[in-house]
Motif scaffolding. Structure first.
Motif, mmCIF file in Angstrom:
data_model
loop_
_atom_site.group_PDB
_atom_site.id
_atom_site.type_symbol
_atom_site.label_atom_id
_atom_site.label_comp_id
_atom_site.label_asym_id
_atom_site.label_seq_id
_atom_site.Cartn_x
_atom_site.Cartn_y
_atom_site.Cartn_z
ATOM 1 N N MET A 1 0.839 -1.209 0.112
ATOM 2 C CA MET A 1 -0.094 0.026 0.010
ATOM 3 C C MET A 1 0.859 1.269 0.206
ATOM 4 N N GLU A 2 0.527 2.262 -0.758
ATOM 5 C CA GLU A 2 1.146 3.549 -0.785
ATOM 6 C C GLU A 2 1.158 4.138 0.606
ATOM 7 N N LYS A 3 2.125 5.022 0.777
ATOM 8 C CA LYS A 3 1.873 5.916 2.044
ATOM 9 C C LYS A 3 1.241 7.213 1.687
ATOM 10 N N PHE A 4 0.343 7.594 2.797
ATOM 11 C CA PHE A 4 -0.717 8.840 2.551
ATOM 12 C C PHE A 4 -0.065 9.649 3.625
ATOM 13 N N THR A 5 0.394 10.949 3.130
ATOM 14 C CA THR A 5 0.329 12.130 4.451
ATOM 15 C C THR A 5 -0.701 12.993 4.212
ATOM 16 N N HIS A 6 -0.656 13.546 2.989
ATOM 17 C CA HIS A 6 -1.428 15.149 2.799
ATOM 18 C C HIS A 6 -1.706 14.960 1.290
ATOM 19 N N ILE A 7 -2.693 15.638 0.818
ATOM 20 C CA ILE A 7 -3.000 16.128 -0.458
ATOM 21 C C ILE A 7 -3.459 17.262 -0.683
ATOM 22 N N ILE A 8 -3.088 18.155 -1.703
ATOM 23 C CA ILE A 8 -3.628 19.376 -2.317
ATOM 24 C C ILE A 8 -4.234 19.125 -3.457
ATOM 25 N N SER A 9 -5.603 19.303 -3.738
ATOM 26 C CA SER A 9 -6.231 18.852 -5.166
ATOM 27 C C SER A 9 -7.635 19.605 -5.052
ATOM 28 N N THR A 10 -8.172 19.943 -6.375
ATOM 29 C CA THR A 10 -9.336 20.328 -6.887
ATOM 30 C C THR A 10 -9.942 18.824 -6.749
ATOM 31 N N ALA A 11 -11.653 19.197 -6.580
ATOM 32 C CA ALA A 11 -12.293 17.872 -6.271
ATOM 33 C C ALA A 11 -13.525 18.047 -7.201
ATOM 34 N N VAL A 12 -13.924 16.625 -7.286
ATOM 35 C CA VAL A 12 -15.084 16.345 -8.055
ATOM 36 C C VAL A 12 -16.372 16.111 -7.181
ATOM 37 N N LYS B 1 -9.223 24.568 -4.428
ATOM 38 C CA LYS B 1 -8.393 23.379 -4.007
ATOM 39 C C LYS B 1 -8.754 23.047 -2.679
ATOM 40 N N PHE B 2 -8.617 21.915 -2.382
ATOM 41 C CA PHE B 2 -8.897 21.593 -0.963
ATOM 42 C C PHE B 2 -7.436 20.732 -0.262
ATOM 43 N N ILE B 3 -7.431 20.917 1.117
ATOM 44 C CA ILE B 3 -5.930 20.366 1.526
ATOM 45 C C ILE B 3 -6.386 19.545 2.541
ATOM 46 N N VAL B 4 -6.089 18.084 2.392
ATOM 47 C CA VAL B 4 -6.340 17.038 3.256
ATOM 48 C C VAL B 4 -5.012 16.771 3.797
ATOM 49 N N SER B 5 -5.029 16.638 5.230
ATOM 50 C CA SER B 5 -3.735 16.376 5.974
ATOM 51 C C SER B 5 -4.182 15.243 6.935
ATOM 52 N N LEU B 6 -3.616 14.003 6.522
ATOM 53 C CA LEU B 6 -3.804 12.666 7.404
ATOM 54 C C LEU B 6 -3.017 13.154 8.918
ATOM 55 N N GLU B 7 -1.990 13.783 8.707
ATOM 56 C CA GLU B 7 -1.219 13.767 9.895
ATOM 57 C C GLU B 7 -1.878 14.649 11.010
ATOM 58 N N HIS B 8 -2.404 15.943 10.386
ATOM 59 C CA HIS B 8 -3.226 16.647 11.442
ATOM 60 C C HIS B 8 -4.947 16.268 11.438
ATOM 61 N N GLN B 9 -5.146 15.352 10.696
ATOM 62 C CA GLN B 9 -6.699 15.073 10.439
ATOM 63 C C GLN B 9 -7.484 16.082 10.199
ATOM 64 N N GLY C 1 -9.647 16.083 -10.243
ATOM 65 C CA GLY C 1 -8.950 16.032 -8.969
ATOM 66 C C GLY C 1 -9.038 14.764 -8.288
ATOM 67 N N LYS C 2 -8.262 14.598 -7.258
ATOM 68 C CA LYS C 2 -7.765 13.408 -6.612
ATOM 69 C C LYS C 2 -8.889 13.216 -5.695
ATOM 70 N N ILE C 3 -9.924 14.269 -5.213
ATOM 71 C CA ILE C 3 -10.847 14.038 -4.356
ATOM 72 C C ILE C 3 -12.110 14.068 -4.601
ATOM 73 N N LEU C 4 -13.104 13.086 -4.333
ATOM 74 C CA LEU C 4 -14.423 12.883 -4.682
ATOM 75 C C LEU C 4 -15.280 13.384 -3.507
ATOM 76 N N VAL C 5 -15.985 14.402 -3.799
ATOM 77 C CA VAL C 5 -17.171 14.808 -2.530
ATOM 78 C C VAL C 5 -18.680 14.304 -2.819
ATOM 79 N N ALA C 6 -18.904 13.674 -2.018
ATOM 80 C CA ALA C 6 -20.325 13.018 -2.182
ATOM 81 C C ALA C 6 -21.333 13.229 -1.022
#
Ligand code: SF4
Lengths: 203, 445
Positions: free
Chosen positions: A1-12, A139-147, A67-72
């Motif tokens: 599995m790939e590591k995940f720390t944070h992501i900045i992306s547009t969203a669908v 853009k949306f900023i998702v940080s797993l580290e900071h939740q 983008g890499k984020i899906l908003v549902a």
């Protein structure tokens, strides 16, 4: 599995509720015996006409949104336990799904495949949809580290919950199986003790 | 300390609690099938590890098999490949397979109970969400994803967070013609398709106690349709008598010893549930759903509501009616239908077939309707034939098929064409679930 720390992306945006796994990946595409290639059939029946031509009004066919984020909408991933739903979302390129509510099995499947389910409040979800509607380049900023999940260029930010163990796994790119395999002795001990206690009728 | 039935079983299976509130839970029985297992076996191969406990694992082919001419090679190449893959994997890893052609083949949730593999107090998983069916025996049974299938194959354990507990009590006597499918559709219509999310449900009360094991399975089967992880019912004499003498059940003195243990499986009177609901059996009428989630149910003779019920937004209510081609406030009785499907792990057992046969005996289906009976297992099929039910169905113009999931998920040829209506005994009325047409479910136990 790939590591995940944070992501900045547009969203669908997919402002629909109760999106079930039969919609995410219809059963007829479950005949594959590998994990790859499901992205092409993600939301198949919403995305394509029966003759295979794209449906212009479906969001994945609209070049305005990417983008890499899906908003549902709420209760995302309900229905069948098929992990193919998580595979088709990651294979398509999504790293994060945001909703105000996730179905249990889907949430677990997503986490096991490096897809982060971010549960936000209904109000924040609404703000996200509005932000995308006003400017699809938001853009949306998702940080797993900071939740945290934030709307870039605004003050708007929200915390989200994640099980601490799952968080460590995702940050480091482990899955559960690595951990369970490390417990072999304890599992065998459990079996022995249970047998010894004549608890076998509970087996 | 007073404990719920759920907690008694869960606690007896904890190998080790893990920081952050999860438990490593031991799994007693693991059912696998062709659709959600190939990637898991691949995972084992990649890691070069065996199946940890082959005797706890049982396989069958059901989701993707044809329901006619099962003795011939499967025509669809992808389906054939997937079913063959299961056979190869089971051989390579030493797992028992009751595949096509075997006298015990059938839908995984039908054969487990029927063979006595499912027994009170167990933890049971399968890569299919309707694993909750087995909860009817007082087990913790739930569906898992393929990564978890791999975990159970590799370690016989899962890493899980304990869900919250809910109890739904239905007291009283059911009216004539009301069956267990109506009870669960009624409950889901009250709680909504997400009302049980995060919970494991115990069904209790005199109306539940009065049901046969097969009827109880229908209720537990659909727990997942309200979002719950699973549902269970405390075992009682009905349960013990059902299990007695079955192929894999303990026999003789061992059975009596087992029953003595199983009698301890109930929620203590002082046990506290996170949520409780009470319903009266007398309030329940025969139910049907009109929309595209299982919470959209109404009594058969009542009109479709004019506004969304709690749990549904106006948008999803309207979208759903648009897909079904119905208008709010409309009555469903008198609507023309094109297909009838009686089958699936919800309603394909012998009692279901007997009831269906009673309805159609001496009658004829309308010429424009296609009607199909798909028994849940080879054993059900044989039993139905022994009782002459197949003849009753065929005389009424029904097709009597061979066992499999069939039109429940439409992976094989058994699909509803676009725009057509199907009344169905299966568990999900999702858009496109039964093929492009408009499937929805009926009751029939
Ligand atoms: S009959 Fe339907 S719900 Fe039951 S196991 Fe098969 S596909 Fe799943």
């Amino acid at each position: 599995m790939e590591k995940f720390t944070h992501i900045i992306s547009t969203a669908v945006p997919l402002p629909m509720e109760d999106v079930d796994t039969d919609q995410i990946i219809p059963a007829r595409f479950l005949k594959a015996t590998t994990r790859e290639g499901f992205g092409d059939n993600l939301f198949r029946d919403w995305r394509y006409h029966p003759d295979g031509s794209p449906k212009a009004d479906f969001v994945l066919n609209n070049p305005t949104y990417s983008g890499k984020i899906l908003v549902a909408g709420k209760n995302f991933g309900c229905g069948s336990s098929r992990e193919h739903a998580a595979w088709s979302l990651t294979d398509y390129g999504f790293k994060v799904v945001v909703s105000s509510f996730f179905a249990d099995i889907f949430r677990g499947n997503a986490l096991n495949n490096g897809l982060l389910p971010v549960q936000v409040s209904p109000a924040f979800l609404h703000e996200m949809f509005t932000a995308i509607e006003n400017d699809p380049q938001t853009k949306f900023i998702v940080s797993l580290e900071h939740q945290t999940i934030a709307i870039a260029g605004t003050e708007r930010e929200e915390q989200f919950d994640i099980d601490p163990f799952r968080k460590v796994c995702m940050l480091n790119g482990y899955d559960d199986i690595d951990y369970l395999l490390s417990l072999k002795d304890e599992i065998e001990e459990f079996e022995r003790v249970r047998e010894g206690e004549k608890k076998e009728v509970l087996i | 300390m007073a404990k719920t039935l759920f907690d008694k079983i869960w606690d007896a299976h904890i190998v080790k609690p893990v920081e952050g509130g999860q438990d490593v839970l031991y799994i007693d029985r693991h059912f696998i099938h062709e659709v959600t297992s190939p990637q898991a076996f691949d995972g084992l191969r990649q890691r070069n590890i065996p199946v940890f406990r082959t005797k706890n694992t049982v396989a069958t082919a059901d989701h993707n098999v044809p329901t006619i001419n099962q003795h011939l090679p499967i025509a669809d190449p992808l389906s054939r490949f997937q079913v063959e893959k299961l056979t190869e994997n089971c051989e390579e890893f030493g797992v028992d397979l009751y595949g096509l052609g075997h006298r015990w083949q059938g839908i995984v949730h039908v054969i487990g109970p029927e063979l006595g593999i499912t027994q009170p107090g167990m933890t049971i998983v399968c890569g299919d969400s309707h694993t909750s069916t087995h909860g009817a025996f007082g087990t913790i049974a739930f569906g898992i994803g393929t990564s978890q299938v791999e975990q159970v194959l590799a370690s016989q354990c899962l890493l899980l967070k304990r869900p919250k507990r809910m109890r739904i009590t239905v007291d009283g006597e059911l009216a004539e013609g009301v069956v267990s499918k109506d009870i669960i559709l009624y409950i889901i219509s009250k709680l909504s398709a997400a009302g049980g999310t995060g919970y494991f449900v115990e069904y209790a009360g005199s109306a539940i106690r009065s049901l046969s094991m097969e009827a109880r399975m229908t209720i537990c089967n659909m727990s997942i349709e309200m979002g719950a992880r699973g549902g269970l019912i405390a075992p009682d004499e009905t349960t013990f008598e059902y299990v007695r003498g079955r192929e894999f059940a303990p026999q003789g003195a061992a059975f009596e010893a087992a029953v003595a243990k199983w009698r301890e499986l109930y929620s203590d009177p002082e046990a506290v549930f996170d949520k409780e609901y009470h319903y009266r059996a007398e309030d329940i009428a025969p139910m049907i759903t009109y929309g595209t989630n299982p919470g959209m149910g109404v009594p058969v003779n009542e009109a479709i509501p004019t506004a969304p019920t709690p749990g549904d937004s106006l948008a999803s209510f309207e979208k759903s009616l648009g897909y079904m081609g119905f208008a709010a406030g409309e009555n469903l009785l008198g609507k023309p239908i094109h297909h009838v499907f009686i089958g699936s792990c919800t309603n394909s057992r012998i009692e279901d077939l007997r009831l269906a046969a009673k309805f159609v005996q001496g009658k004829q289906k309308a010429p424009h309707v296609s009607a199909m009976i798909v028994p849940g297992s080879k054993q059900v099929e044989q039993q139905a034939k022994a009782e002459g039910l197949d003849k009753i169905f065929i005389a009424a113009g029904f097709e009597f098929r061979e066992p499999g999931c069939s039109a429940c998920l439409g992976m094989n040829e058994d699909k509803v064409p676009a725009g057509e209506y199907c009344v169905s005994t299966s568990n999900r009325n999702f858009e496109g679930r039964q093929g492009p047409g408009r499937g929805r479910f009926w009751r029939v136990r």
